[in-house]
Motif scaffolding. Sequence first.
Motif, PDB file in Angstrom:
ATOM      1  N   TRP A  64       6.131   1.118   2.331  1.00  0.00           N
ATOM      2  CA  TRP A  64       4.947   0.299   2.531  1.00  0.00           C
ATOM      3  C   TRP A  64       4.718  -0.560   1.296  1.00  0.00           C
ATOM      4  O   TRP A  64       4.761  -0.079   0.170  1.00  0.00           O
ATOM      5  CB  TRP A  64       3.721   1.169   2.781  1.00  0.00           C
ATOM      6  N   SER A  65       4.466  -1.845   1.507  1.00  0.00           N
ATOM      7  CA  SER A  65       4.172  -2.765   0.416  1.00  0.00           C
ATOM      8  C   SER A  65       2.703  -3.167   0.483  1.00  0.00           C
ATOM      9  O   SER A  65       2.295  -3.850   1.421  1.00  0.00           O
ATOM     10  CB  SER A  65       5.055  -4.013   0.516  1.00  0.00           C
ATOM     11  N   GLU A  66       1.931  -2.725  -0.502  1.00  0.00           N
ATOM     12  CA  GLU A  66       0.522  -3.120  -0.571  1.00  0.00           C
ATOM     13  C   GLU A  66       0.412  -4.630  -0.728  1.00  0.00           C
ATOM     14  O   GLU A  66      -0.426  -5.266  -0.100  1.00  0.00           O
ATOM     15  CB  GLU A  66      -0.178  -2.423  -1.749  1.00  0.00           C
ATOM     16  N   LYS A  67       1.266  -5.184  -1.573  1.00  0.00           N
ATOM     17  CA  LYS A  67       1.242  -6.621  -1.837  1.00  0.00           C
ATOM     18  C   LYS A  67       1.429  -7.425  -0.556  1.00  0.00           C
ATOM     19  O   LYS A  67       0.713  -8.390  -0.305  1.00  0.00           O
ATOM     20  CB  LYS A  67       2.328  -6.985  -2.842  1.00  0.00           C
ATOM     21  N   ASP A  68       2.406  -7.027   0.267  1.00  0.00           N
ATOM     22  CA  ASP A  68       2.716  -7.758   1.494  1.00  0.00           C
ATOM     23  C   ASP A  68       1.938  -7.253   2.708  1.00  0.00           C
ATOM     24  O   ASP A  68       1.983  -7.874   3.765  1.00  0.00           O
ATOM     25  CB  ASP A  68       4.210  -7.663   1.793  1.00  0.00           C
ATOM     26  N   GLN A  69       1.290  -6.090   2.544  1.00  0.00           N
ATOM     27  CA  GLN A  69       0.574  -5.456   3.651  1.00  0.00           C
ATOM     28  C   GLN A  69       1.482  -5.291   4.873  1.00  0.00           C
ATOM     29  O   GLN A  69       1.098  -5.580   6.005  1.00  0.00           O
ATOM     30  CB  GLN A  69      -0.682  -6.252   4.006  1.00  0.00           C
ATOM     31  N   SER A  70       2.700  -4.829   4.610  1.00  0.00           N
ATOM     32  CA  SER A  70       3.652  -4.571   5.686  1.00  0.00           C
ATOM     33  C   SER A  70       4.691  -3.559   5.203  1.00  0.00           C
ATOM     34  O   SER A  70       4.783  -3.261   4.016  1.00  0.00           O
ATOM     35  CB  SER A  70       4.340  -5.866   6.125  1.00  0.00           C
ATOM     36  N   TYR A  71       5.431  -3.042   6.173  1.00  0.00           N
ATOM     37  CA  TYR A  71       6.546  -2.150   5.854  1.00  0.00           C
ATOM     38  C   TYR A  71       7.753  -3.024   5.518  1.00  0.00           C
ATOM     39  O   TYR A  71       8.049  -3.988   6.219  1.00  0.00           O
ATOM     40  CB  TYR A  71       6.877  -1.238   7.033  1.00  0.00           C
ATOM     41  N   ILE A  72       8.424  -2.683   4.444  1.00  0.00           N
ATOM     42  CA  ILE A  72       9.646  -3.368   4.020  1.00  0.00           C
ATOM     43  C   ILE A  72      10.801  -2.417   4.299  1.00  0.00           C
ATOM     44  O   ILE A  72      10.700  -1.212   4.066  1.00  0.00           O
ATOM     45  CB  ILE A  72       9.609  -3.701   2.516  1.00  0.00           C
ATOM     46  N   SER A  93      14.209  -6.715   5.751  1.00  0.00           N
ATOM     47  CA  SER A  93      13.293  -7.213   6.767  1.00  0.00           C
ATOM     48  C   SER A  93      11.933  -6.573   6.525  1.00  0.00           C
ATOM     49  O   SER A  93      11.741  -5.836   5.568  1.00  0.00           O
ATOM     50  CB  SER A  93      13.828  -6.861   8.162  1.00  0.00           C
ATOM     51  N   ASP A  94      11.004  -6.856   7.420  1.00  0.00           N
ATOM     52  CA  ASP A  94       9.681  -6.248   7.317  1.00  0.00           C
ATOM     53  C   ASP A  94       9.076  -6.101   8.702  1.00  0.00           C
ATOM     54  O   ASP A  94       9.680  -6.497   9.696  1.00  0.00           O
ATOM     55  CB  ASP A  94       8.762  -7.064   6.402  1.00  0.00           C
ATOM     56  N   GLU A  96       4.879  -5.194  10.678  1.00  0.00           N
ATOM     57  CA  GLU A  96       3.496  -4.721  10.555  1.00  0.00           C
ATOM     58  C   GLU A  96       3.395  -3.217  10.771  1.00  0.00           C
ATOM     59  O   GLU A  96       2.491  -2.573  10.253  1.00  0.00           O
ATOM     60  CB  GLU A  96       2.602  -5.459  11.542  1.00  0.00           C
TER      61      GLU A  96
END
Length: 69
Positions: free
Chosen positions: A10-18, A29-30, A32
Amino acid sequence: MYKYEVIVWWSEKDQSYIVEAPELPGCMSDGETYEEALRNIQLIISEWIETAKELGREIPEPKGKLMYA
């Protein structure tokens, strides 16, 4: 479905799963959701392999579980 190891976080910065496939350089990839990220990486792996074939590059065989710290 490809059998390359993938790493998901999980990336807090991107607010998505990387998600990345470490055996395929630059293959990331990423998504939601965790599930969406896993679906997306399969498409990206497919595109990575197709591009490698077109460029005449070697495609690594999946090694299974890799060792990471």
